[in-house]
Design a protein around this motif. Structure first.
Motif, short mmCIF file in Angstrom:
data_model
loop_
_atom_site.label_atom_id
_atom_site.label_comp_id
_atom_site.label_asym_id
_atom_site.label_seq_id
_atom_site.Cartn_x
_atom_site.Cartn_y
_atom_site.Cartn_z
N ASN A 30 50.75 -46.26 22.03
CA ASN A 30 50.18 -45.50 20.92
C ASN A 30 48.84 -44.87 21.27
O ASN A 30 48.25 -44.15 20.46
N ALA A 64 66.66 -44.17 15.53
CA ALA A 64 66.23 -45.48 15.99
C ALA A 64 64.75 -45.51 16.31
O ALA A 64 64.03 -46.45 15.97
N VAL A 65 64.27 -44.44 16.95
CA VAL A 65 62.85 -44.36 17.30
C VAL A 65 61.98 -44.35 16.05
O VAL A 65 60.90 -44.95 16.02
N SER A 66 62.45 -43.70 15.02
CA SER A 66 61.66 -43.60 13.79
C SER A 66 61.47 -44.94 13.10
O SER A 66 60.61 -45.09 12.23
N VAL A 68 60.70 -47.77 14.76
CA VAL A 68 59.87 -48.65 15.60
C VAL A 68 58.60 -49.07 14.89
O VAL A 68 58.23 -50.23 14.85
N CYS A 69 57.87 -48.10 14.33
CA CYS A 69 56.62 -48.40 13.64
C CYS A 69 56.29 -47.25 12.70
O CYS A 69 56.94 -46.19 12.73
N TRP A 72 55.25 -43.91 14.52
CA TRP A 72 56.38 -43.19 15.09
C TRP A 72 57.25 -42.59 14.00
O TRP A 72 57.83 -41.52 14.17
N ASN A 73 57.37 -43.27 12.89
CA ASN A 73 58.15 -42.75 11.78
C ASN A 73 57.56 -41.43 11.29
O ASN A 73 58.28 -40.46 11.02
N CYS A 76 58.12 -38.66 13.85
CA CYS A 76 59.51 -38.21 13.88
C CYS A 76 59.82 -37.22 12.76
O CYS A 76 60.87 -36.56 12.80
#
Length: 395
Positions: A30, A64-66, A68-69, A72-73, A76
């Motif tokens: 991050n 899926a990536v969105s 993570v935290c 990241w959401n 995205c």
């Protein structure tokens, strides 16, 4: 132990201390600037297949990536992540991925890929929903009826803003194709379908004047005549054209009117004769050409070749073993202005042929050779002899 021992106070004190560490702190993902993360997320693969028992389950990596935290959401959701994202809809998952279509994250989607079932090949139900032709579909109508008005509007918005559409391993119905031909921004269309039943709908191809890239598989076309290829000649903005199993070669010259066409790939060619090469020679605007000859060696002895050079041709790929005694005579008309030539698959060439090609092509800068096309002992010998003149790639 002293009665005034206070573990909480000690812990807090430790946390407040500024320790001088003898090493740099560990890097955290991050710490990467948001702009770089957004770019990384925008490059994720459109879809992935995960083996699961006897079948497949599908997931979208970006979703899926969105999860993570929180950071990241939020990243995205950036428009730059989704603008070039290709959403893939598999028939086997219907109607599960309808929720994906109505997800607000996907409202910037401009690229859709429809993949058919691994079993039977019914009409693609997601295509019915996206292009609004679900009224007569018993499977689609109940699904659409459960959507809210806002969700239906989002699906309609996605369909109207599509620039890239691909069909693979599925049936395309006439009513779906008619909707595709009405897409005013469509620039990239790939059709590799298992069934066509369009009748005179082929004439609607001429409406796709915004197309820049077209990939078309003729394998399952049920009805066509000599004028069929003429329709592609009306797509005046085409820059890249891929034909698979092209049934008619005598009309290839009709593509000469496509002044912007630079890249032509012809796969699984089975009818190659003097007429074919005469038509190919008329495409003087071509800069990149790929030829994959599928016919048997007994039926195709490479007796014919280009009657005259293609003046702008810079890049040539051959995917067919050529009899060694025919290689140079076949290739000579292609070599005039060639900068890159590649022999793929089983297209074998010897060191003598490589040497002669280099001497015949003054502009040649790069040669690509298949490992299957050259004996092991020749690899380094060819490289040592010619690497100062041209780049030699092995693949």
């Amino acid at each position: 132990m002293s009665s005034d021992f206070n573990a909480t106070a000690i812990t807090n004190n430790v946390r407040k201390r500024k320790l001088s560490l003898p090493f740099e702190p560990r890097f955290n993902i991050n710490d990467v600037p948001s702009e770089i993360l957004v770019h990384i997320f925008s490059q994720l693969s459109p879809f992935s297949d995960i083996s699961y028992g006897e079948g497949f389950r599908y997931y979208h990596p970006l979703v899926a990536v969105s999860l993570v935290c929180k950071q990241w959401n939020q990243l995205c959701l950036e428009p730059a992540v989704w603008e070039d994202y290709e959403l893939t809809l598999h028939e086997d998952t219907f109607p599960k991925d309808i929720t994906t279509l109505v997800n607000p994250k996907y409202n910037k989607i401009h690229s859709l890929s429809f993949h058919g079932s691994y079993g039977d090949k019914p009409p693609h139900h997601y295509a019915h929903v996206v292009f609004g032709v679900y009224q007569k579909c018993d499977e689609c109508l109940p699904v659409v009826n459960k959507l809210t008005e806002a969700e239906r509007k989002q699906i309609k918005k996605i369909s109207e803003s599509l620039t890239d559409v691909m069909f693979s391993n599925c049936k395309i119905e006439k009513r779906v194709f008619q909707k595709i031909c009405n897409l005013s921004q469509l620039s990239d269309l790939s059709i590799n379908a298992t069934s066509f039943d369009w009748g005179t709908s082929f004439e609607r191809f001429t409406k796709l004047t915004t197309l820049k890239v077209l990939s078309f598989d003729f394998s399952y076309v049920k009805s066509w005549d000599a004028s069929f290829v003429d329709l592609f000649g009306e797509l005046t903005n085409l820059e890249t054209l891929y034909f698979y199993n092209l049934p008619l070669t005598e009309n290839l010259s009709n593509l000469a009117k496509l002044s912007k066409l630079k890249d032509l790939k012809l796969y699984n060619l089975s009818e190659i004769d003097e007429t074919f090469f005469e038509g190919l020679a008329s495409l003087t605007q071509i800069q990149c050409l790929s030829l994959h000859m599928e016919c048997d060696e007994d039926d195709f002895d490479f007796e014919y070749t280009l009657p005259r050079p293609l003046p702008k041709l810079k890049d040539l790929t051959i995917e067919r073993p050529i009899p060694e005694e025919r290689v140079i005579s076949f290739l000579t008309p292609f070599l005039a202005n060639l900068e890159y030539i590649s022999f793929r698959g089983e297209a074998a060439v010897s060191r003598e042929i490589v040497s002669e090609m280099i001497s015949l092509s003054p502009h040649l800068r790069k040669v690509g050779l298949s490992y299957r096309g050259i004996n092991v002992e020749y690899w380094f010998e060819i490289w040592e002899k010619y690497h100062d003149k041209v780049d030699i790639d092995f693949f």
